[in-house]
Motif scaffolding. Structure first.
Motif, short mmCIF file in Angstrom:
data_model
loop_
_atom_site.label_atom_id
_atom_site.label_comp_id
_atom_site.label_asym_id
_atom_site.label_seq_id
_atom_site.Cartn_x
_atom_site.Cartn_y
_atom_site.Cartn_z
N ALA A 27 0.83 -1.21 0.00
CA ALA A 27 0.00 0.00 0.00
C ALA A 27 0.86 1.25 0.00
O ALA A 27 0.61 2.21 -0.76
N ARG A 28 1.89 1.25 0.84
CA ARG A 28 2.76 2.43 0.90
C ARG A 28 3.51 2.63 -0.42
O ARG A 28 3.64 3.75 -0.92
N SER A 29 3.98 1.51 -1.01
CA SER A 29 4.72 1.59 -2.27
C SER A 29 3.84 2.13 -3.39
O SER A 29 4.28 2.96 -4.20
N LEU A 30 2.59 1.67 -3.46
CA LEU A 30 1.68 2.16 -4.49
C LEU A 30 1.38 3.64 -4.30
O LEU A 30 1.31 4.41 -5.27
N ARG A 31 1.20 4.07 -3.06
CA ARG A 31 0.96 5.49 -2.79
C ARG A 31 2.16 6.34 -3.21
O ARG A 31 2.00 7.43 -3.76
N GLN A 32 3.36 5.82 -2.94
CA GLN A 32 4.56 6.57 -3.32
C GLN A 32 4.68 6.72 -4.83
O GLN A 32 5.33 7.64 -5.32
N LYS A 33 4.04 5.83 -5.56
CA LYS A 33 4.06 5.88 -7.02
C LYS A 33 2.86 6.65 -7.58
O LYS A 33 2.62 6.65 -8.79
N GLY A 34 2.09 7.27 -6.69
CA GLY A 34 1.00 8.13 -7.13
C GLY A 34 -0.37 7.49 -7.16
O GLY A 34 -1.34 8.13 -7.59
N ALA A 35 -0.48 6.25 -6.74
CA ALA A 35 -1.77 5.56 -6.76
C ALA A 35 -2.56 5.86 -5.50
O ALA A 35 -2.04 6.40 -4.51
N HIS A 36 -3.85 5.49 -5.52
CA HIS A 36 -4.73 5.64 -4.37
C HIS A 36 -5.33 4.28 -4.04
O HIS A 36 -6.48 3.99 -4.38
N PRO A 37 -4.54 3.41 -3.37
CA PRO A 37 -5.02 2.05 -3.10
C PRO A 37 -5.97 1.99 -1.92
O PRO A 37 -5.99 2.88 -1.06
N ALA A 38 -6.77 0.94 -1.92
CA ALA A 38 -7.57 0.57 -0.74
C ALA A 38 -7.28 -0.89 -0.46
O ALA A 38 -6.91 -1.65 -1.37
N ILE A 39 -7.42 -1.28 0.79
CA ILE A 39 -7.25 -2.67 1.18
C ILE A 39 -8.63 -3.29 1.37
O ILE A 39 -9.47 -2.72 2.07
N VAL A 40 -8.86 -4.42 0.72
CA VAL A 40 -10.13 -5.12 0.85
C VAL A 40 -9.86 -6.45 1.54
O VAL A 40 -8.98 -7.21 1.12
N MET A 41 -10.59 -6.71 2.62
CA MET A 41 -10.37 -7.94 3.37
C MET A 41 -11.68 -8.48 3.89
O MET A 41 -12.66 -7.75 4.04
N ARG A 42 -11.65 -9.77 4.17
CA ARG A 42 -12.83 -10.38 4.78
C ARG A 42 -12.97 -9.91 6.21
O ARG A 42 -14.07 -9.64 6.68
N GLY A 43 -11.83 -9.83 6.93
CA GLY A 43 -11.86 -9.39 8.31
C GLY A 43 -12.24 -10.50 9.25
O GLY A 43 -13.42 -10.75 9.49
N TYR A 44 -11.23 -11.21 9.78
CA TYR A 44 -11.49 -12.33 10.68
C TYR A 44 -11.65 -11.88 12.12
O TYR A 44 -11.71 -12.66 13.03
N GLY A 45 -11.68 -10.60 12.34
CA GLY A 45 -11.78 -10.03 13.68
C GLY A 45 -11.53 -8.55 13.55
O GLY A 45 -11.30 -8.03 12.47
N ASP A 46 -11.59 -7.85 14.67
CA ASP A 46 -11.40 -6.41 14.63
C ASP A 46 -9.94 -6.02 14.48
O ASP A 46 -9.62 -4.88 14.16
N ASP A 47 -9.03 -6.98 14.73
CA ASP A 47 -7.62 -6.60 14.79
C ASP A 47 -7.05 -6.16 13.45
O ASP A 47 -6.37 -5.14 13.36
N GLU A 48 -7.33 -6.89 12.36
CA GLU A 48 -6.69 -6.58 11.08
C GLU A 48 -7.03 -5.19 10.56
O GLU A 48 -6.13 -4.43 10.20
N PRO A 49 -8.32 -4.79 10.51
CA PRO A 49 -8.61 -3.41 10.06
C PRO A 49 -7.97 -2.36 10.96
O PRO A 49 -7.49 -1.33 10.48
N LEU A 50 -7.96 -2.60 12.26
CA LEU A 50 -7.36 -1.65 13.19
C LEU A 50 -5.86 -1.53 12.98
O LEU A 50 -5.29 -0.44 13.07
N VAL A 51 -5.21 -2.66 12.70
CA VAL A 51 -3.77 -2.64 12.45
C VAL A 51 -3.46 -1.84 11.19
O VAL A 51 -2.56 -1.00 11.18
N HIS A 52 -4.21 -2.10 10.13
CA HIS A 52 -3.98 -1.35 8.89
C HIS A 52 -4.23 0.14 9.10
O HIS A 52 -3.50 0.98 8.57
N ALA A 53 -5.26 0.47 9.86
CA ALA A 53 -5.55 1.88 10.13
C ALA A 53 -4.42 2.54 10.90
O ALA A 53 -4.13 3.72 10.70
N ARG A 54 -3.76 1.78 11.77
CA ARG A 54 -2.64 2.32 12.54
C ARG A 54 -1.40 2.49 11.67
O ARG A 54 -0.68 3.50 11.77
N ILE A 55 -1.14 1.51 10.80
CA ILE A 55 0.07 1.54 9.98
C ILE A 55 -0.05 2.58 8.86
O ILE A 55 0.85 3.38 8.63
N ASN A 56 -1.14 2.52 8.12
CA ASN A 56 -1.37 3.41 6.98
C ASN A 56 -2.72 4.11 7.14
O ASN A 56 -3.70 3.74 6.50
#
Length: 325
Positions: free
Chosen positions: A38-67
């Protein structure tokens, strides 16, 4: 190639898709690699989103913290999730844990292999951790060998073996290296040397907790370990047991994936709670990964976003990650 045959039978999302997945059930470092992409694509000018099933609250929260500037769409229907991401302004999608989700076409298909867990002879579920036979790797475009506590030589050996077995695929090696120790109360980050010589209780509810504890020991910590099932939902009784077990220790150390669940319910009067931030270091195959990113970027040129750049703008900090997954 098999991947292209699958693509023809799959549904096409309204934006280019880069899929990240694995053969095993957790433990490959998929979340920090997704953050790196995600960070690499943004650095290249893209606007990515992450799509996930979400096996719990942790994964979306982690991504929100990192990026925090990268939107996360949680949807069990990946095609619908990609459409939602596009409607929100994304011009490309990172499909988190998408290797087995073959109904959605992808422009680049990455499969991660853990150097700590891979021996080429691991069995399928329920006898072992594999979702599919190793031959399914031929479906991918890129194989990424991740290492946490394994040596570079071991990871490189696995990568060379896979490159010989699947000569048409690009192969890379990524070191998920500890970068800092973050105080969950204050947000202050210290060098990992903070743990050297300290007696800590390591807590992990991740796919491969042993690799995390090995990382802590490698930086000089005296570690007692406490493991939970992957994606465990910590509650007050868990925290009480952890706090009691940590009496006499210098602190409790977990991954960011655990910290987003533990920190909100951590008692004020208790041992310090720290999590380990990580940096994804590409040690082999950077050209392979960059080519795959360029494939997504090229496909993105054909897409007209409906809602402008995705997500709020903020200072990128995507190099931070967790020993998640």
């Amino acid at each position: 190639a098999n991947a292209h045959a699958i693509t023809r039978r799959a549904h096409r999302a309204p934006v280019p898709v880069l899929s990240l997945g694995n053969l095993s059930v957790g433990g490959t470092g998929k979340t920090p690699v997704a953050a790196w992409v995600a960070r690499s694509l943004r650095q290249k000018g893209a606007h990515p989103a992450i799509v996930m099933r979400g096996y719990g609250d942790d994964e979306p929260l982690v991504h929100a913290r990192i990026n925090p500037e990268v939107p996360v769409v949680v949807d069990a229907d990946r095609l619908r999730g990609a459409a939602r991401a596009h409607a929100a302004g994304a011009d490309c999608v990172i499909l988190d844990d998408g290797f087995q989700h073959r109904q959605l076409a992808r422009d680049s298909d990455w499969v991660l292999v853990s150097a700590e867990r891979w021996n080429g002879r691991i069995r399928r579920l329920p006898a072992g951790p594999l979702r599919e036979n190793a031959g399914a790797l031929a479906r991918a475009d890129v194989l990424v060998v991740t290492r946490k506590s394994a040596t570079r030589e071991v990871a490189d050996g696995i990568a060379s073996g896979l490159a010989a077995q699947f000569p048409r695929l690009g192969v890379a090696v990524c070191h998920l290296a500890p970068q800092g120790v973050v105080d969950c109360r204050t947000g202050e980050e210290h060098p990992v040397s903070l743990l050297s010589g300290r007696r800590v209780l390591g807590v992990a509810a991740v796919g491969d907790p042993r690799a995390f504890f090995a990382q802590l020991r490698a930086v000089g910590a005296d570690v007692a370990s406490r493991s939970y099932r992957d994606h465990h939902a910590f509650d007050a009784s868990d925290v009480g047991a952890i706090v009691a077990a940590a009496r006499g220790f210098d602190g409790v150390v977990c991954t960011l994936k655990d910290a987003v669940k533990l920190a909100p319910i951590w008692p004020v009067i208790a041992a310090p709670l720290w999590y380990v931030s990580q940096i994804a270091v590409i040690e082999r195959g950077d050209a392979v990964l960059q080519h795959a990113l360029e494939t997504v970027l090229a496909a993105r040129q054909l897409v007209t976003s409906t809602a402008g750049p995705a997500g709020p703008s903020s200072t990128p900090n995507g190099h931070r990650s967790s020993t998640a997954d």
